[in-house]
Scaffold this active site. Structure first.
Site, PDB file in Angstrom:
ATOM      1  N   ASN A 148      -3.225 -11.626  -4.860  1.00 41.70           N
ATOM      2  CA  ASN A 148      -3.432 -10.211  -5.441  1.00 41.70           C
ATOM      3  C   ASN A 148      -4.106 -10.453  -7.040  1.00 41.70           C
ATOM      4  O   ASN A 148      -3.917 -11.575  -7.640  1.00 41.70           O
ATOM      5  CB  ASN A 148      -2.395  -9.218  -5.651  1.00 41.70           C
ATOM      6  CG  ASN A 148      -1.070  -9.997  -6.269  1.00 41.70           C
ATOM      7  OD1 ASN A 148      -0.837 -11.124  -6.162  1.00 41.70           O
ATOM      8  ND2 ASN A 148      -0.361  -9.059  -6.683  1.00 41.70           N
ATOM      9  N   GLU A 169      -4.302  -9.868   0.773  1.00 37.80           N
ATOM     10  CA  GLU A 169      -4.826 -10.022   1.969  1.00 37.80           C
ATOM     11  C   GLU A 169      -6.472  -9.863   1.950  1.00 37.80           C
ATOM     12  O   GLU A 169      -7.130 -10.260   2.665  1.00 37.80           O
ATOM     13  CB  GLU A 169      -4.471  -8.704   2.733  1.00 37.80           C
ATOM     14  CG  GLU A 169      -2.951  -9.014   3.080  1.00 37.80           C
ATOM     15  CD  GLU A 169      -2.225  -8.245   2.170  1.00 37.80           C
ATOM     16  OE1 GLU A 169      -2.424  -8.223   1.008  1.00 37.80           O
ATOM     17  OE2 GLU A 169      -0.793  -7.698   2.534  1.00 37.80           O
ATOM     18  N   TYR A 171      -5.766  -0.189 -13.410  1.00 35.78           N
ATOM     19  CA  TYR A 171      -4.894  -0.498 -12.322  1.00 35.78           C
ATOM     20  C   TYR A 171      -5.460  -0.292 -10.895  1.00 35.78           C
ATOM     21  O   TYR A 171      -5.618  -1.169 -10.058  1.00 35.78           O
ATOM     22  CB  TYR A 171      -3.732   0.633 -12.186  1.00 35.78           C
ATOM     23  CG  TYR A 171      -2.880   0.022 -13.496  1.00 35.78           C
ATOM     24  CD1 TYR A 171      -2.955  -0.912 -14.462  1.00 35.78           C
ATOM     25  CD2 TYR A 171      -1.661   0.989 -13.670  1.00 35.78           C
ATOM     26  CE1 TYR A 171      -2.146  -1.049 -15.332  1.00 35.78           C
ATOM     27  CE2 TYR A 171      -0.544   0.598 -14.736  1.00 35.78           C
ATOM     28  CZ  TYR A 171      -0.952  -0.480 -15.586  1.00 35.78           C
ATOM     29  OH  TYR A 171      -0.095  -0.577 -16.717  1.00 35.78           O
ATOM     30  N   CYS A 176       0.084  -3.502   2.805  1.00 36.50           N
ATOM     31  CA  CYS A 176      -0.018  -2.261   2.403  1.00 36.50           C
ATOM     32  C   CYS A 176      -0.823  -1.405   3.607  1.00 36.50           C
ATOM     33  O   CYS A 176      -1.746  -2.077   4.183  1.00 36.50           O
ATOM     34  CB  CYS A 176      -0.545  -1.922   1.095  1.00 36.50           C
ATOM     35  SG  CYS A 176      -2.292  -2.150   0.889  1.00 36.50           S
ATOM     36  N   GLU A 219      -4.746  -8.389 -10.177  1.00 33.28           N
ATOM     37  CA  GLU A 219      -4.931  -7.039 -10.418  1.00 33.28           C
ATOM     38  C   GLU A 219      -5.754  -6.926 -11.883  1.00 33.28           C
ATOM     39  O   GLU A 219      -6.305  -7.812 -12.318  1.00 33.28           O
ATOM     40  CB  GLU A 219      -3.093  -6.814 -11.359  1.00 33.28           C
ATOM     41  CG  GLU A 219      -2.275  -6.991 -10.055  1.00 33.28           C
ATOM     42  CD  GLU A 219      -0.988  -6.480 -10.335  1.00 33.28           C
ATOM     43  OE1 GLU A 219      -0.421  -6.409 -11.507  1.00 33.28           O
ATOM     44  OE2 GLU A 219      -0.216  -6.295  -9.658  1.00 33.28           O
ATOM     45  N   ASN A 220      -5.655  -5.688 -12.561  1.00 31.72           N
ATOM     46  CA  ASN A 220      -6.822  -5.369 -13.371  1.00 31.72           C
ATOM     47  C   ASN A 220      -6.048  -4.243 -14.420  1.00 31.72           C
ATOM     48  O   ASN A 220      -5.330  -3.428 -13.928  1.00 31.72           O
ATOM     49  CB  ASN A 220      -8.067  -4.863 -12.700  1.00 31.72           C
ATOM     50  CG  ASN A 220      -9.148  -4.466 -13.876  1.00 31.72           C
ATOM     51  OD1 ASN A 220      -9.213  -3.843 -14.576  1.00 31.72           O
ATOM     52  ND2 ASN A 220     -10.180  -5.552 -13.688  1.00 31.72           N
ATOM     53  N   ALA A 221      -6.350  -4.281 -15.891  1.00 29.21           N
ATOM     54  CA  ALA A 221      -5.975  -3.553 -16.648  1.00 29.21           C
ATOM     55  C   ALA A 221      -6.524  -2.281 -16.216  1.00 29.21           C
ATOM     56  O   ALA A 221      -5.417  -0.885 -16.416  1.00 29.21           O
ATOM     57  CB  ALA A 221      -6.600  -3.934 -18.022  1.00 29.21           C
ATOM     58  N   CYS A 275      -5.697  -6.735  -3.341  1.00 34.59           N
ATOM     59  CA  CYS A 275      -4.445  -7.344  -2.553  1.00 34.59           C
ATOM     60  C   CYS A 275      -4.800  -8.651  -2.326  1.00 34.59           C
ATOM     61  O   CYS A 275      -5.973  -9.033  -2.014  1.00 34.59           O
ATOM     62  CB  CYS A 275      -3.968  -6.252  -1.481  1.00 34.59           C
ATOM     63  SG  CYS A 275      -3.136  -4.816  -1.687  1.00 34.59           S
ATOM     64  N   CYS A 289      -4.388  -2.632   3.541  1.00 33.80           N
ATOM     65  CA  CYS A 289      -4.763  -4.032   4.166  1.00 33.80           C
ATOM     66  C   CYS A 289      -4.527  -4.048   5.730  1.00 33.80           C
ATOM     67  O   CYS A 289      -4.859  -4.848   6.380  1.00 33.80           O
ATOM     68  CB  CYS A 289      -3.699  -4.961   3.366  1.00 33.80           C
ATOM     69  SG  CYS A 289      -4.520  -5.291   1.613  1.00 33.80           S
TER      70      CYS A 289
HETATM   71  N1  THU Z   1      -0.049  -6.207  -2.850  1.00 32.68           N
HETATM   72  C1  THU Z   1      -0.639  -7.139  -2.287  1.00 32.68           C
HETATM   73  O1  THU Z   1      -1.326  -8.013  -2.498  1.00 32.68           O
HETATM   74  N2  THU Z   1      -0.474  -7.007  -0.831  1.00 32.68           N
HETATM   75  C2  THU Z   1       0.328  -6.134  -0.159  1.00 32.68           C
HETATM   76  O2  THU Z   1       0.053  -5.854   1.049  1.00 32.68           O
HETATM   77  C3  THU Z   1       1.241  -5.218  -0.940  1.00 32.68           C
HETATM   78  C4  THU Z   1       0.751  -5.115  -2.609  1.00 32.68           C
HETATM   79  C5  THU Z   1       0.010  -6.357  -4.209  1.00 32.68           C
HETATM   80  C6  THU Z   1      -0.994  -5.105  -5.257  1.00 32.68           C
HETATM   81  C7  THU Z   1      -0.346  -5.451  -6.510  1.00 32.68           C
HETATM   82  O3  THU Z   1      -0.919  -6.155  -7.153  1.00 32.68           O
HETATM   83  C8  THU Z   1       1.086  -5.709  -6.503  1.00 32.68           C
HETATM   84  O4  THU Z   1       1.158  -6.128  -5.004  1.00 32.68           O
HETATM   85  C9  THU Z   1       2.130  -4.811  -6.392  1.00 32.68           C
HETATM   86  O5  THU Z   1       1.706  -3.413  -5.673  1.00 32.68           O
END
Ligand code: THU
Length: 140
Positions: free
Chosen positions: A51, A64, A57, A94, A53-55, A62, A97
């Protein structure tokens, strides 16, 4: 490697190791929830992602999504199986994904959920995304 590999099969252990290495490179300063994913394509090659992330949000991506992008870039077109590795408990893909996986996988495709200590549970994609909308729906 960040923990003992799953014992089920060497194939699964290789996926687990790739996901664990990817998870170690996650950029997750906001959630502090690092995730790694690894998939095996139709040629047997493994592709991994973490994953990012970014400031801002919602812009974060993800694990995947990263693994799928790596597969496509490398020329793979089908997901034979995919493993998602989170920080503990049952971390499954999620909803978004699940749909991303669906684009390149069928109902029987195994989706493995793992934690740092090994496998938690395996599903089929159909279990996670029943009655899915997919390329066939559009006649592709
Ligand atoms: N996240 C994933 O990378 N894959 C998933 O299937 C569930 C969530 C990440 C997204 C975010 O960076 C962090 O988990 C918390 O939600």
């Amino acid at each position: 490697m960040q923990g003992p590999a799953p014992r089920e099969t060497p194939d699964l252990a290789a996926l687990f190791d790739a996901a664990a290495a990817a998870r170690g490179r996650a950029h997750a300063p906001y959630s502090r929830f690092a995730v790694g994913a690894a998939l095996r394509d139709e040629a047997g090659a493994i592709h991994a992602g973490c994953n990012v992330e970014n400031a801002a949000y919602p812009v974060g991506t993800c694990a995947e999504a990263g693994a799928i992008a790596a597969m496509i870039l490398a020329g793979g077109r089908r997901i034979r199986e995919i493993l998602v590795l989170g920080g503990g408990g049952l971390v499954t893909p999620c909803g978004a994904c699940r749909q991303r996986i669906r684009e390149f996988a069928g109902p029987d495709t195994p989706v493995h959920a793992a934690g740092p200590d090994g496998m938690a549970r395996s599903f089929t994609l159909e279990e996670l995304l029943p009655f899915a909308f997919g390329p066939e729906t559009l006649g592709v």
